[in-house]
Write a protein that holds these residues in place. Structure first.
Motif, mmCIF file in Angstrom:
data_model
loop_
_atom_site.group_PDB
_atom_site.id
_atom_site.type_symbol
_atom_site.label_atom_id
_atom_site.label_comp_id
_atom_site.label_asym_id
_atom_site.label_seq_id
_atom_site.Cartn_x
_atom_site.Cartn_y
_atom_site.Cartn_z
ATOM 1 N N ILE A 37 0.828 -1.196 0.000
ATOM 2 C CA ILE A 37 0.000 0.000 0.000
ATOM 3 C C ILE A 37 0.866 1.251 0.000
ATOM 4 N N ASP A 38 2.003 1.180 0.681
ATOM 5 C CA ASP A 38 2.824 2.354 0.895
ATOM 6 C C ASP A 38 3.881 2.517 -0.187
ATOM 7 N N ASN A 39 3.664 1.908 -1.360
ATOM 8 C CA ASN A 39 4.706 1.888 -2.375
ATOM 9 C C ASN A 39 4.333 2.810 -3.530
ATOM 10 N N GLY A 40 4.673 4.083 -3.394
ATOM 11 C CA GLY A 40 4.436 4.986 -4.508
ATOM 12 C C GLY A 40 3.268 5.916 -4.287
ATOM 13 N N GLY A 41 3.085 6.815 -5.240
ATOM 14 C CA GLY A 41 2.057 7.832 -5.109
ATOM 15 C C GLY A 41 0.698 7.334 -5.537
ATOM 16 N N LYS A 42 -0.263 8.225 -5.482
ATOM 17 C CA LYS A 42 -1.624 7.892 -5.901
ATOM 18 C C LYS A 42 -1.677 7.839 -7.436
ATOM 19 N N ILE A 43 -2.519 6.956 -7.968
ATOM 20 C CA ILE A 43 -2.681 6.864 -9.412
ATOM 21 C C ILE A 43 -3.824 7.788 -9.826
ATOM 22 N N SER A 44 -3.489 8.848 -10.546
ATOM 23 C CA SER A 44 -4.537 9.757 -11.008
ATOM 24 C C SER A 44 -5.218 9.137 -12.226
ATOM 25 N N ALA A 45 -6.390 9.684 -12.565
ATOM 26 C CA ALA A 45 -7.111 9.182 -13.745
ATOM 27 C C ALA A 45 -6.251 9.352 -14.983
ATOM 28 N N SER A 46 -5.515 10.454 -15.037
ATOM 29 C CA SER A 46 -4.679 10.726 -16.195
ATOM 30 C C SER A 46 -3.519 9.725 -16.300
ATOM 31 N N ALA A 47 -2.907 9.386 -15.162
ATOM 32 C CA ALA A 47 -1.823 8.396 -15.186
ATOM 33 C C ALA A 47 -2.354 7.037 -15.617
ATOM 34 N N ALA A 48 -3.560 6.696 -15.164
ATOM 35 C CA ALA A 48 -4.162 5.418 -15.569
ATOM 36 C C ALA A 48 -4.417 5.424 -17.076
ATOM 37 N N ALA A 49 -4.874 6.570 -17.605
ATOM 38 C CA ALA A 49 -5.089 6.680 -19.052
ATOM 39 C C ALA A 49 -3.754 6.556 -19.775
ATOM 40 N N GLY A 50 -2.696 7.122 -19.194
ATOM 41 C CA GLY A 50 -1.362 7.028 -19.791
ATOM 42 C C GLY A 50 -0.886 5.595 -19.875
ATOM 43 N N LYS A 51 -1.213 4.801 -18.883
ATOM 44 C CA LYS A 51 -0.844 3.382 -18.929
ATOM 45 C C LYS A 51 -1.550 2.698 -20.092
ATOM 46 N N ARG A 52 -2.805 3.102 -20.348
ATOM 47 C CA ARG A 52 -3.523 2.504 -21.478
ATOM 48 C C ARG A 52 -2.912 2.941 -22.815
ATOM 49 N N VAL A 53 -2.430 4.194 -22.895
ATOM 50 C CA VAL A 53 -1.723 4.625 -24.119
ATOM 51 C C VAL A 53 -0.481 3.754 -24.301
ATOM 52 N N TRP A 54 0.249 3.567 -23.202
ATOM 53 C CA TRP A 54 1.444 2.718 -23.198
ATOM 54 C C TRP A 54 1.122 1.319 -23.733
ATOM 55 N N GLU A 55 -0.005 0.774 -23.301
ATOM 56 C CA GLU A 55 -0.375 -0.583 -23.725
ATOM 57 C C GLU A 55 -0.882 -0.604 -25.169
ATOM 58 N N ARG A 56 -1.707 0.397 -25.520
ATOM 59 C CA ARG A 56 -2.304 0.441 -26.855
ATOM 60 C C ARG A 56 -1.230 0.483 -27.935
ATOM 61 N N HIS A 57 -0.142 1.216 -27.666
ATOM 62 C CA HIS A 57 0.907 1.369 -28.665
ATOM 63 C C HIS A 57 2.079 0.428 -28.420
ATOM 64 N N ALA A 58 1.908 -0.490 -27.448
ATOM 65 C CA ALA A 58 2.907 -1.530 -27.184
ATOM 66 C C ALA A 58 4.323 -0.953 -27.057
ATOM 67 N N CYS A 59 4.460 0.094 -26.261
ATOM 68 C CA CYS A 59 5.779 0.694 -26.044
ATOM 69 C C CYS A 59 6.761 -0.355 -25.495
ATOM 70 N N PHE A 60 6.201 -1.358 -24.790
ATOM 71 C CA PHE A 60 7.040 -2.409 -24.199
ATOM 72 C C PHE A 60 7.615 -3.362 -25.243
ATOM 73 N N ASP A 61 7.175 -3.222 -26.518
ATOM 74 C CA ASP A 61 7.798 -4.025 -27.574
ATOM 75 C C ASP A 61 9.266 -3.626 -27.753
ATOM 76 N N CYS A 62 9.620 -2.407 -27.330
ATOM 77 C CA CYS A 62 11.017 -1.949 -27.434
ATOM 78 C C CYS A 62 11.599 -1.561 -26.076
ATOM 79 N N HIS A 63 10.753 -1.018 -25.187
ATOM 80 C CA HIS A 63 11.236 -0.485 -23.902
ATOM 81 C C HIS A 63 10.950 -1.449 -22.760
ATOM 82 N N THR A 64 11.727 -1.307 -21.690
ATOM 83 C CA THR A 64 11.387 -1.977 -20.432
ATOM 84 C C THR A 64 10.822 -0.954 -19.461
ATOM 85 N N LEU A 65 9.994 -1.432 -18.554
ATOM 86 C CA LEU A 65 9.509 -0.664 -17.416
ATOM 87 C C LEU A 65 9.905 -1.472 -16.196
ATOM 88 N N PHE A 66 10.855 -0.988 -15.449
ATOM 89 C CA PHE A 66 11.406 -1.726 -14.308
ATOM 90 C C PHE A 66 11.909 -3.103 -14.733
#
Ligand code: HEC
Length: 149
Positions: A37-66
């Motif tokens: 619970i204590d690991n990191g900040g709050k997830i705003s609606a905009s950050a959650a939408a950003g994660k969906r952009v990340w997934e929609r465009h498969a940024c992880f096909d080239c990049h790593t996240l952690f």
């Protein structure tokens, strides 16, 4: 002193031992929940939408996240801090957005990132997602924050 355990002594050891390890188990669960619970900040609606952009465009096909993803391009978990977001948030936001907008660079000898034609809103959402990931305490994982883990 009795040479053998009496039935009641054996029962006490059994119940006492069970209780002892059950208490330790509950303590460890509570500790895990606390860290989760204590690991990191709050997830705003905009950050959650950003994660969906990340997934929609498969940024992880080239990049790593952690450290998770492909190792063709830089690790992005802490990219916000690499761009100086903690010191100059507006400057870092502008720099990240214009980096993504100006791809591919077509510079000889460098891996290329495609053009995604993202809207200004999608770019802001991605930046908010990177701000969120930068707040996650990964205990310094991956060991080299720029290259893939
Ligand atoms: C086809 C592979 C590929 C995909 C897919 C891709 N990228 Fe990249 N990206 C790259 C490469 C290669 C670089 C480094 C280029 C360089 O340094 O010249 C890069 C660099 C970046 C950087 C700058 C990193 C730094 O440390 O300066 C950001 C930010 C970024 N990408 C975001 C994204 C986002 C967001 C997406 C998804 C919308 C995405 N990338 C999808 C290949 C890709």
């Amino acid at each position: 002193m009795a040479e053998h355990l009496t039935k009641s002594a054996a029962r006490n050891i059994f119940y006492g031992g069970s209780l002892f390890f059950f208490v330790i188990f509950v303590g460890l669960v509570a500790q895990s929940v606390h860290y989760a619970i204590d690991n990191g900040g709050k997830i705003s609606a905009s950050a959650a939408a950003g994660k969906r952009v990340w997934e929609r465009h498969a940024c992880f096909d080239c990049h790593t996240l952690f450290g998770e993803g492909a190792r063709f391009a830089p690790e992005l978990g802490k990219v916000w801090l690499r761009y100086g977001g903690d010191k100059d948030p507006q400057g870092a936001r502008d720099a990240l957005k214009s980096w993504i907008r100006s791809q591919p660079t077509r510079i000889e000898g460098r891996h290329q990132m495609p053009q995604f034609n993202l809207t200004d809103q999608e770019l802001d959402e991605l930046v908010d997602f990177f701000i969120y990931t930068s707040t996650i305490n990964t205990q310094n994982w991956p060991p080299q924050p720029k290259t893939a883990g």
